[in-house]
Write a protein that holds these residues in place. Sequence first.
Motif, PDB file in Angstrom:
ATOM      1  N   VAL A   1       0.813  -1.150   0.063  1.00 38.77           N
ATOM      2  CA  VAL A   1       0.032  -0.055   0.038  1.00 38.77           C
ATOM      3  C   VAL A   1       0.935   1.278   0.111  1.00 38.77           C
ATOM      4  N   HIS A   2       0.740   2.109  -1.148  1.00 39.55           N
ATOM      5  CA  HIS A   2       1.821   3.092  -1.173  1.00 39.55           C
ATOM      6  C   HIS A   2       1.124   4.357  -0.467  1.00 39.55           C
ATOM      7  N   ASP A   3      -0.086   4.565  -0.137  1.00 41.16           N
ATOM      8  CA  ASP A   3      -0.812   5.586   0.592  1.00 41.16           C
ATOM      9  C   ASP A   3      -1.792   4.758   1.496  1.00 41.16           C
ATOM     10  N   PRO A   4      -1.626   5.211   2.786  1.00 46.04           N
ATOM     11  CA  PRO A   4      -2.522   4.616   3.842  1.00 46.04           C
ATOM     12  C   PRO A   4      -4.116   5.116   3.505  1.00 46.04           C
ATOM     13  N   CYS A   5      -4.130   6.253   3.124  1.00 46.20           N
ATOM     14  CA  CYS A   5      -5.457   6.867   2.845  1.00 46.20           C
ATOM     15  C   CYS A   5      -6.429   6.032   1.768  1.00 46.20           C
ATOM     16  N   LEU A   6      -5.583   5.515   0.749  1.00 47.86           N
ATOM     17  CA  LEU A   6      -6.087   4.631  -0.296  1.00 47.86           C
ATOM     18  C   LEU A   6      -6.659   3.354   0.542  1.00 47.86           C
ATOM     19  N   LEU A   7      -5.820   2.826   1.310  1.00 45.39           N
ATOM     20  CA  LEU A   7      -6.405   1.819   2.050  1.00 45.39           C
ATOM     21  C   LEU A   7      -8.044   1.997   2.800  1.00 45.39           C
ATOM     22  N   SER A   8      -7.964   3.241   3.726  1.00 48.78           N
ATOM     23  CA  SER A   8      -8.979   3.639   4.182  1.00 48.78           C
ATOM     24  C   SER A   8     -10.074   3.856   3.543  1.00 48.78           C
ATOM     25  N   GLY A   9      -9.709   4.346   2.155  1.00 56.57           N
ATOM     26  CA  GLY A   9     -10.984   4.901   1.294  1.00 56.57           C
ATOM     27  C   GLY A   9     -11.604   3.514   0.694  1.00 56.57           C
ATOM     28  N   TYR A  10     -10.747   2.706   0.371  1.00 52.85           N
ATOM     29  CA  TYR A  10     -11.404   1.067   0.037  1.00 52.85           C
ATOM     30  C   TYR A  10     -12.013   0.481   1.072  1.00 52.85           C
ATOM     31  N   LEU A  11     -11.675   0.594   2.478  1.00 52.91           N
ATOM     32  CA  LEU A  11     -12.387  -0.038   3.431  1.00 52.91           C
ATOM     33  C   LEU A  11     -13.796   0.658   3.599  1.00 52.91           C
ATOM     34  N   ASP A  12     -13.783   2.167   3.560  1.00 55.30           N
ATOM     35  CA  ASP A  12     -14.916   2.541   3.933  1.00 55.30           C
ATOM     36  C   ASP A  12     -16.004   2.279   2.449  1.00 55.30           C
ATOM     37  N   ASP A  13     -15.535   2.181   1.422  1.00 60.16           N
ATOM     38  CA  ASP A  13     -16.385   2.013   0.256  1.00 60.16           C
ATOM     39  C   ASP A  13     -17.008   0.476   0.592  1.00 60.16           C
TER      40      ASP A  13
END
Length: 167
Positions: free
Chosen positions: A98-110
């Motif tokens: 994961v290059h950006d933890p915000c990307l991970l949070s965004g997918y989890l939220d979706d």
Amino acid sequence: MDARDVLIDGIERSCEVCHGLLDGLTADQVNWRPGGDHNSIGWLVWHIAREQDVQIAALAGSEQAWTAKGWVDRFALDLPAGSMGYGHTAEEAGRVVVHDPCLLSGYLDDAVDATIRYLKSLDEGSLQDVVDQRWDPPVTRGVRLVSVVDDASQHAGQAAYVRGLLP
């Protein structure tokens, strides 16, 4: 509060744990693997989201957010597009970077949002519907949803443990 509300509360709790443990972490920390080959926080949270996304989309008869919302392209993992972590070898788990933890949070939220929408769309009686005949006894919608909540809870706890091990 009915059974659907209990399931929603359970899935929201795991999501909150994940957001709390990702807060302030760098990409290197998210991808750090205890012992060099165990599951990283990134893999664990990604798997929570993937497992929900795959199972809820199947139950709802809808497309996964992973593909429908372009997460598969944004993550650009060196894995098959349908990979969700189940049965991953240590080498395959290491490809979830994961290059950006915000990307991970965004997918989890979706994934969590799709889960909650699905749960709110159900009538409580539909939790008794058999959704998988391959098991003995056959799996009901309610049992499958409890499995989703349980998996998320277990992996969120594992990710919190790994955060505590960070060097």
